[in-house]
Enzyme design. Structure first.
Site, PDB file in Angstrom:
ATOM      1  CG  HIS A 149      37.373   1.615  34.907  1.00 53.50           C
ATOM      2  ND1 HIS A 149      36.873   2.010  34.747  1.00 53.50           N
ATOM      3  CD2 HIS A 149      37.021   0.575  34.170  1.00 53.50           C
ATOM      4  CE1 HIS A 149      35.692   1.958  34.946  1.00 53.50           C
ATOM      5  NE2 HIS A 149      36.063   0.564  34.222  1.00 53.50           N
ATOM      6  N   GLY A 177      29.895   4.054  44.832  1.00 52.33           N
ATOM      7  CA  GLY A 177      30.056   4.871  43.168  1.00 52.33           C
ATOM      8  C   GLY A 177      31.692   4.413  43.281  1.00 52.33           C
ATOM      9  CG  HIS A 191      30.966   3.437  29.635  1.00 58.31           C
ATOM     10  ND1 HIS A 191      30.803   3.150  28.930  1.00 58.31           N
ATOM     11  CD2 HIS A 191      31.223   2.887  30.195  1.00 58.31           C
ATOM     12  CE1 HIS A 191      31.733   2.267  28.371  1.00 58.31           C
ATOM     13  NE2 HIS A 191      31.778   1.993  29.869  1.00 58.31           N
TER      14      HIS A 191
END
Length: 752
Positions: free
Chosen positions: A54, A548, A105
């Site tokens: 992540h 992004g 998310h």
């Protein structure tokens, strides 16, 4: 017992839960090599989260570098900030700049739908704020499992409520996005959030800790135990086996605190007392300190005892890793600290000096007077592992591509065509989304010019000149499964077309790349192909990538989602008064189809809704035709030639006719050209649009299209009859169409 640097030197063989924290054996060995010793518990926590997929992009970084060839020039001027910053910043003229970014998310929104979605909005808003901009709007592309699936009925209401609850409280208009249902997202919804902000060129701020002796200040909410996830494994299992149970893994948001934080930060910017700033997102203090220090011109010293806690039981590892929301970190000159704290006090925002910029290149963190972190911040924030994971073209894709939707049975009569149209518009993906979008405030702040269900969202930037921006997010995962290279280009093309159809010039994109497991060679092939498609497409369209997000490991029970590279396109319009809305406006207007229609039905909504089919090759992108169509739509809007303009995409001409008619309750009477009626109504060939205009403008518009080489087909005219009439085929009352179109989501939610 606190695990200090001194203790780490003295106990080199102490066991540590590196595997439970998601690290591989070779990664843990690399950390020890970097440090020359084993890491402390705090260091291990920092590395584990900052080297996670992540935060580090370790499986995608190699391929994301391809975007660099696109450069930093847009049709409107240079990028003022691009990939690598917290958000991209685009010069839109007149000393105005816009910053925008999209992130995911997904996993938190599955675990806790309301808070997962709410904090997704909050996090992307702070990214925009940290660039020196006032956030002015949000958008949310959403993907769910089948509408009637129990899990969809669990997560959808909470996710929508979280988005609306947080965004509405912030006073930010939600001006667009998408909602799509597909079995591939069952158990793994996608919640992507986009935010856009506005600033003057001189207001730009960067995340750098510079200036020896400058103070590091944390401000915003107090630090709690929410959102810690993996670090609690380390804290409780290793250093305090009898400690509290594992902390909650989903952050908890407070939009009212964030609103105060926004206004406080903007006043701090106006006072000119911030030399560097970073928002708190994933990895909390670990991320903010290491990224600020590594991007600066010195080191940093931080004392964790000065961090304001709302949970006094937190261990130092947990303080470092907490992802409590509504927090920022700023670098401030010593002489400006009192002014900074005074402004924060005015807004009832907690603020504490937690450290300072120091000589050298080390990040030191102390706790209870003992050193718990001594690292080179670059090794934490930027020099993590980079993987070149195996990729392979899937063995199953040839059979999938051979199963063409063009070979499916087609309607043999007008009555069958009419029923297929009703089936299409009554399918969840093409149905009315107002049950969702009506929960969003789209007009707050008073600058919303266009909002859902229009082609794109549009916001006024400058009240004097009318300068504005348009934004659209798009992706068709069915196309991307059939061919990820072409599917990514089709997503890019659709977002470009949506912005142009509203009258704005497309200038740059942000992307949110949602994929399955990067450890699956099929997925890595899809990912690489999608990036190559975007790179080649953006190069031809002249729209650079400003930044992004990548979201991997989107899978349920080992089954990967369809590749879903969502493209967010930014457009600029010189005067929002020149915009083109999507709905038919005046009875008697001519209705024209622009572009070339081909027999391209594979991956289409017709194939999905009518035949439950997915196979074949997607439509072929035509980027040159897309640019030509865009020039026509933008120029025609500027000259006031169009009453309406609507892109053709999902559902083809049939869906576009329905949406254009239902928008203002005006009917349409048309004659399809010679050829296959199914193709004319349901093909999803790109580079097409449906426009309406008065007869007095027809000649000028036809000349404009001829000059650009854009084919024009006159279909018929707008009527006040309240019907959609296809001569020689069928006539359907708009109210019958509307009843089918409005029912699916509304009824599913009412029955839940």
């Amino acid at each position: 017992m606190v695990d200090t640097v001194e203790n780490a030197w003295a106990t080199p063989d102490a066991e540590q839960p590196w595997a439970e924290l998601g690290l591989k054996a070779d990664e843990y060995a690399r950390i020890k090599e970097i440090l020359g010793r084993r890491p402390t518990g705090c260091e291990l926590a920092m590395y584990s989260v900052m080297w996670s997929e992540h935060c580090s992009y370790k499986s995608s970084k190699k391929h994301l570098s391809r975007f660099g060839v696109l450069g930093d020039q847009t049709p409107r001027g240079p990028l003022l900030a691009g990939i690598g910053e917290q958000a991209g910043v685009v010069d839109i003229g007149g000393d105005w700049a816009v910053t925008f970014k999209i992130e995911s998310h997904n996993h938190p929104s599955y675990v806790e739908p309301y808070q997962g979605a709410a904090t997704g909005v909050g996090g992307i808003v702070r990214d925009i704020l940290a660039m020196g901009a006032r956030p002015i709007g949000v958008m949310d592309p959403l993907r769910f499992g089948p509408l009637d699936a129990p899990d969809t009925l669990r997560v959808l209401p909470g996710i929508v409520s979280g988005i609306s609850g947080y965004g509405n409280c912030l006073g930010l208009p939600n001006i667009g996005g998408e909602v799509l249902f597909d079995a591939t997202y069952a158990g793994n919804p996608l919640v992507n959030a986009l935010c856009v902000g506005v600033l003057k060129h001189d207001d730009l701020k960067l995340a750098k800790a510079t200036g020896l002796g400058n103070k590091v200040i944390m401000y915003g909410a107090a630090t709690g135990g929410d959102g810690i996830g993996g670090a609690s494994i380390l804290a409780s299992e290793t250093f305090d086996a009898d400690g509290p149970a594992k902390r909650p893994s989903v952050q908890v948001g407070d939009p009212f605190m964030e609103k105060l934080l926004i206004e406080c930060t903007l006043e701090l910017f106006a006072a000119g007392i911030i030399t560097g700033i970073q928002d708190f997102g994933a990895a909390g203090i670990s991320c903010a300190t290491s990224e600020l220090a590594s991007a600066g011109d010195g080191g940093m010293h931080v004392d964790l005892d000065t961090v304001v806690l709302r949970d006094p039981t937190l261990s130092p590892e947990e303080i470092l890793m907490s992802e409590s929301q509504e927090r920022m970190m700023a670098v401030v000159r010593p002489e400006d600290v009192d002014t900074f704290l005074g402004i924060c006090a005015k807004w009832d925002v907690l603020a504490t000096v937690v450290g300072e910029v120091i000589e050298g290149d080390r990040l030191f963190i102390d706790y209870h007077g003992e050193r718990v972190v001594d690292v080179d911040p670059r090794t934490v924030a930027h020099d993590g592992p980079v993987y070149d994971r195996p990729s392979a073209r899937p063995t199953w894709i040839d059979a999938l591509n051979a199963d063409r939707a063009e070979d499916l049975p087609r309607a043999a009569s007008g009555a069958e065509l009419a029923e297929e149209l009703l089936t299409l518009v009554g399918s969840p993906n093409q149905a009315d989304k107002s049950w969702i979008t009506d929960q969003y405030d789209r007009y707050v702040r008073g600058n919303s010019v266009l909002a859902q269900p229009e082609n794109s969202g549009m916001l006024r930037i400058d009240e004097e000149t009318g300068l504005g921006i348009a934004l659209a997010t798009d992706n068709n995962p069915r196309f991307c499964l059939l061919n990820p290279y072409l599917g990514a280009q089709l997503a890019l093309s659709e977002s470009y077309r949506n912005v142009a159809a509203s009258g704005a010039e497309p200038v740059a994109i942000t992307d949110c790349l949602n994929f399955g497991s990067p450890e699956d060679p099929d997925v890595m092939w899809q990912f690489i192909e999608s990036i190559m498609g975007l790179v080649d497409g953006c190069r031809e369209l002249g729209t650079p990538v400003t930044g992004g997000n990548v979201s991997f490991y989107n899978q349920t029970d080992g089954v990967n989602i369809h590749p879903t590279p969502v493209v967010g396109m930014l457009g600029v319009i010189d005067d929002v008064a020149d915009r083109a809305p999507m709905g038919f406006a005046y009875p008697g207007d001519a209705v024209l189809l622009l572009g070339e229609t081909r027999d391209e039905l594979s991956g289409s909504s017709w194939a999905d809704a009518v035949h439950s089919h997915l196979g074949g090759m997607p439509p072929m992108p035509n980027l040159a035709a897309e640019k030509a169509l865009g020039r026509v739509l933008i120029e025609a809007s500027k000259r006031g030639l169009l009453s309406s303009a609507h892109d053709l995409s999902d559902g083809g001409l049939a869906q576009s006719l329905v949406e254009s008619s239902l928008r203002n309750g005006l009917g349409v009477s048309l004659t399809l050209p010679a050829g296959d009626t199914t193709t004319w109504l349901f093909s999803e060939s790109p580079a097409r649009a449906l426009v309406s205009l008065s007869g007095e403008h027809y000649a000028a518009f036809a000349e404009l299209c001829a000059g650009a080489g854009v084919p024009v087909t006159r279909l018929g005219e707008v009527t006040g009859e309240g019907v959609l009439e296809v001569h020689g085929q069928f006539t359907l009352p708009l109210e019958q169409i509307r009843a089918r179109w409005e029912a699916p989501i509304r009824d599913a939610m009412a029955a839940h």
